[in-house]
Design a protein around this motif. Structure first.
Motif, PDB file in Angstrom:
ATOM      1  N   ILE A  21       0.856  -1.179   0.000  1.00  0.00           N
ATOM      2  CA  ILE A  21       0.000   0.000   0.000  1.00  0.00           C
ATOM      3  C   ILE A  21       0.895   1.233   0.000  1.00  0.00           C
ATOM      4  O   ILE A  21       1.856   1.312   0.753  1.00  0.00           O
ATOM      5  CB  ILE A  21      -0.972  -0.021   1.203  1.00  0.00           C
ATOM      6  CG1 ILE A  21      -1.938   1.146   1.160  1.00  0.00           C
ATOM      7  CG2 ILE A  21      -0.225  -0.085   2.519  1.00  0.00           C
ATOM      8  CD1 ILE A  21      -3.096   1.002   2.138  1.00  0.00           C
ATOM      9  N   LEU A  28      -4.882   5.915  -2.566  1.00  0.00           N
ATOM     10  CA  LEU A  28      -4.086   4.755  -2.184  1.00  0.00           C
ATOM     11  C   LEU A  28      -3.798   3.918  -3.420  1.00  0.00           C
ATOM     12  O   LEU A  28      -4.701   3.625  -4.206  1.00  0.00           O
ATOM     13  CB  LEU A  28      -4.828   3.901  -1.165  1.00  0.00           C
ATOM     14  CG  LEU A  28      -5.266   4.588   0.123  1.00  0.00           C
ATOM     15  CD1 LEU A  28      -5.976   3.593   1.027  1.00  0.00           C
ATOM     16  CD2 LEU A  28      -4.088   5.225   0.831  1.00  0.00           C
ATOM     17  N   ILE A  30      -2.768   0.316  -4.265  1.00  0.00           N
ATOM     18  CA  ILE A  30      -2.762  -0.991  -3.619  1.00  0.00           C
ATOM     19  C   ILE A  30      -2.326  -2.040  -4.629  1.00  0.00           C
ATOM     20  O   ILE A  30      -2.856  -2.095  -5.739  1.00  0.00           O
ATOM     21  CB  ILE A  30      -4.176  -1.374  -3.111  1.00  0.00           C
ATOM     22  CG1 ILE A  30      -4.832  -0.233  -2.348  1.00  0.00           C
ATOM     23  CG2 ILE A  30      -4.145  -2.671  -2.331  1.00  0.00           C
ATOM     24  CD1 ILE A  30      -4.305   0.013  -0.987  1.00  0.00           C
ATOM     25  N   LEU A  64     -10.102  -4.686   0.978  1.00  0.00           N
ATOM     26  CA  LEU A  64      -9.480  -3.622   1.755  1.00  0.00           C
ATOM     27  C   LEU A  64     -10.518  -3.144   2.755  1.00  0.00           C
ATOM     28  O   LEU A  64     -11.654  -2.859   2.375  1.00  0.00           O
ATOM     29  CB  LEU A  64      -9.107  -2.488   0.786  1.00  0.00           C
ATOM     30  CG  LEU A  64      -8.507  -1.231   1.315  1.00  0.00           C
ATOM     31  CD1 LEU A  64      -7.052  -1.468   1.673  1.00  0.00           C
ATOM     32  CD2 LEU A  64      -8.587  -0.138   0.255  1.00  0.00           C
TER      33      LEU A  64
END
Length: 177
Positions: A21, A28, A30, A64
């Motif tokens: 991350i 974000l 990821i 997530l």
């Protein structure tokens, strides 16, 4: 960039998973890197376009969880290798209890992309942070995966502290900014 080797709920050495991350402002980045040398994972077919879809957790899916420090509310984001996605909102642990859960409109999934190594996603938290008057350092994150395999469903997380796989358990959401 922080990275985590995710652990299977029960010992399962055939598949290895690393999640990473990276913070880019309120977005974000990821990544999930999967090593499946025996090709046990059943990968969903890629869709023509990336769109919202419920019940992604019934197949191979990356997840997530976004929790708020000292608050009960949280968000769940499902990311499928089909490039479909969904975001759900919870007021507290698994509440409301409807299936599918209530969709969340305050998280923007900019991109979900299946890659040769697994999956990459860009997720914008700006609206969620603004509505709840939060900064990134007010939240913490759980990174998880569900693999539908020839051996059954296999559940991966940073850690598992419940007697059954439970990605909603905030004790297992260990990433902080």
């Amino acid at each position: 960039m922080a990275s985590y080797e995710l652990q299977p709920f029960k010992r399962f050495d055939a598949i290895h998973l690393v999640a990473a991350i990276e913070e880019q402002g309120t977005t974000l980045n990821i990544g999930f890197w999967v090593r499946d040398p025996m090709q046990l994972i059943d990968w969903p077919e890629k869709k023509e376009t990336s769109n919202r879809e419920d019940f992604l957790w019934n197949a191979t899916c990356f997840e997530l969880f976004i929790g708020v420090k000292n608050e009960d509310l949280y968000r769940e984001i499902n990311l499928s290798p089909s490039e479909s996605w969904q975001s759900y909102q919870f007021e507290e642990y698994r509440y409301p209890e409807c299936i599918p859960p209530v969709t969340s409109e305050d998280i923007e999934v900019i991109e979900v992309k299946r890659t040769h190594y697994g999956l990459n996603a860009l997720i914008d938290l700006q609206q969620f942070l603004n509505i709840n008057k939060l900064q990134l350092n007010d939240i913490y994150i759980g990174l998880n995966a569900i693999f539908k395999t020839t051996q059954g469903m296999i559940y991966y997380a940073i850690q598992h502290s419940s007697p059954e796989p439970d990605f909603h358990n905030k004790r297992d959401w260990l990433h902080e900014f």
